[in-house]
Design an enzyme around this catalytic site. Structure first.
Site, short mmCIF file in Angstrom:
data_model
loop_
_atom_site.label_atom_id
_atom_site.label_comp_id
_atom_site.label_asym_id
_atom_site.label_seq_id
_atom_site.Cartn_x
_atom_site.Cartn_y
_atom_site.Cartn_z
N SER A 86 0.83 -1.20 0.00
CA SER A 86 0.00 0.00 0.00
C SER A 86 0.87 1.26 0.00
O SER A 86 2.07 1.22 0.27
CB SER A 86 -0.92 0.01 1.22
OG SER A 86 -0.16 0.15 2.40
N HIS A 87 0.23 2.38 -0.32
CA HIS A 87 0.96 3.65 -0.39
C HIS A 87 1.66 3.96 0.94
O HIS A 87 2.82 4.38 0.96
CB HIS A 87 0.00 4.79 -0.76
CG HIS A 87 0.65 6.12 -0.83
ND1 HIS A 87 1.51 6.46 -1.85
CD2 HIS A 87 0.61 7.18 0.01
CE1 HIS A 87 1.94 7.69 -1.65
NE2 HIS A 87 1.42 8.15 -0.53
N GLY A 88 0.97 3.75 2.07
CA GLY A 88 1.57 4.03 3.37
C GLY A 88 2.80 3.19 3.65
O GLY A 88 3.81 3.69 4.15
N ALA A 89 2.75 1.92 3.30
CA ALA A 89 3.89 1.03 3.53
C ALA A 89 5.08 1.43 2.67
O ALA A 89 6.23 1.44 3.14
CB ALA A 89 3.50 -0.41 3.26
N THR A 94 5.71 4.42 1.40
CA THR A 94 6.23 5.69 1.91
C THR A 94 7.06 5.47 3.17
O THR A 94 8.14 6.05 3.32
CB THR A 94 5.07 6.67 2.19
OG1 THR A 94 4.34 6.87 0.97
CG2 THR A 94 5.59 8.00 2.69
#
Length: 53
Positions: free
Chosen positions: A10-13, A15
């Site tokens: 995912s985007h959070g991971a 980043t």
């Protein structure tokens, strides 16, 4: 970083990985468990969140 949804791609991971931040993704109900201002320790390698206060 602690998120209630998402996974390792995912985007959070992504980043968090780029910034060198520890992250635990997809923790059910974490928004109801943690309160504003609480201190936590995040172990991204083991996927552990420890509530300190």
């Amino acid at each position: 970083m602690i998120t209630e949804s998402g996974g390792p791609l995912s985007h959070g991971a992504v980043t968090a990985r780029e910034l060198g931040l520890p992250a635990v993704m997809g923790v059910r109900n974490i928004l109801n468990i943690l309160k504003n201002g609480q201190k936590v320790r995040v172990d991204g390698q083991k996927g552990i969140i420890e509530i300190l206060s």
